[in-house]
Design an enzyme around this catalytic site. Structure first.
Site, PDB file in Angstrom:
ATOM      1  N   ARG A  58       3.748  -0.982   8.447  1.00  0.00           N
ATOM      2  CA  ARG A  58       2.337  -1.251   8.145  1.00  0.00           C
ATOM      3  C   ARG A  58       1.485   0.022   8.155  1.00  0.00           C
ATOM      4  NH1 ARG A  58       4.854  -5.254   7.274  1.00  0.00           N
ATOM      5  NH2 ARG A  58       4.490  -7.367   8.029  1.00  0.00           N
ATOM      6  N   CYS A  59       2.051   1.113   7.705  1.00  0.00           N
ATOM      7  CA  CYS A  59       1.381   2.412   7.736  1.00  0.00           C
ATOM      8  C   CYS A  59       1.065   2.850   6.302  1.00  0.00           C
ATOM      9  CB  CYS A  59       2.304   3.437   8.406  1.00  0.00           C
ATOM     10  SG  CYS A  59       1.668   5.122   8.459  1.00  0.00           S
ATOM     11  N   GLY A  60       0.025   3.617   6.137  1.00  0.00           N
ATOM     12  CA  GLY A  60      -0.301   4.152   4.822  1.00  0.00           C
ATOM     13  C   GLY A  60       0.786   5.058   4.262  1.00  0.00           C
TER      14      GLY A  60
END
Length: 184
Positions: A53-55
């Site tokens: 769930r990270c950019g």
């Protein structure tokens, strides 16, 4: 302490080799099924702390491309899931499914663990203590390049450096070339 004792101690430390090598030999990491990964089968290792769930999560695709490009020459990429930055809610096989379905990841992924703090995994304690730029991991997708023959951390790259950026691939290529010369 007598001079002779100091000289003997200095010589024994020099003959023992670099201190990181002994620590490297003691580190074990397991894949998502609990099976130990054989890190020394490769010549060069790239380890990245990953999160779904990270950019920076799209870097998984480039990590796979890096792995594919250099695997035959001795590179191994390993993804190390961590929720230390509160961006990896998945557990176990869910992580592998996500990585595979969304980014076609086939390189090994370890059990989820800590990359910083009091419960830091021994691998990350080792990496952050033995890189030229020491200190805790600052975000997801920080990448470490390790020469597996002796465990020397030869590169550390922040999250913004993509896996196929020249800055990182030059280090990988240099180490693979050096390891190829040693094996002949």
């Amino acid at each position: 302490m007598k001079l002779a004792t100091l000289v003997a101690l200095s010589v024994s430390l020099l003959l023992a080799g670099p201190s990181w090598a002994a620590d490297w030999d003691k580190i074990t990491i397991n894949d998502l099924k609990g099976k130990p990964l054989e890190l020394k089968k490769s010549k060069v290792l790239v380890v990245a702390n990953i999160a779904s769930r990270c950019g920076y999560t799209p870097q998984l695709e480039e990590l796979q491309k890096l792995h594919d490009k250099y695997k035959a020459k001795g590179l191994q990429v390993v993804g190390f899931p961590s929720n230390d930055f509160r961006q990896e809610p998945l557990e176990g096989e869910e992580i592998a499914k996500f990585c595979n379905l969304k980014y076609n990841v086939a390189f090994p992924i370890t059990k989820k663990g800590h990359v910083k703090g009091k419960e830091i995994h021994p691998l990350y304690q080792y990496l952050t203590s033995n890189a030229a730029k020491k200190g805790p991991v600052s975000w997801n997708f920080e990448k470490f390049v390790v020469r597996t023959s002796d465990g020397k951390v030869v590169g550390r790259f922040k999250s913004g450096v993509k896996p196929l950026d020249t800055e990182l691939t030059k280090v990988v290529e240099k180490e693979l070339a050096a390891s190829g010369k040693k094996s002949h």
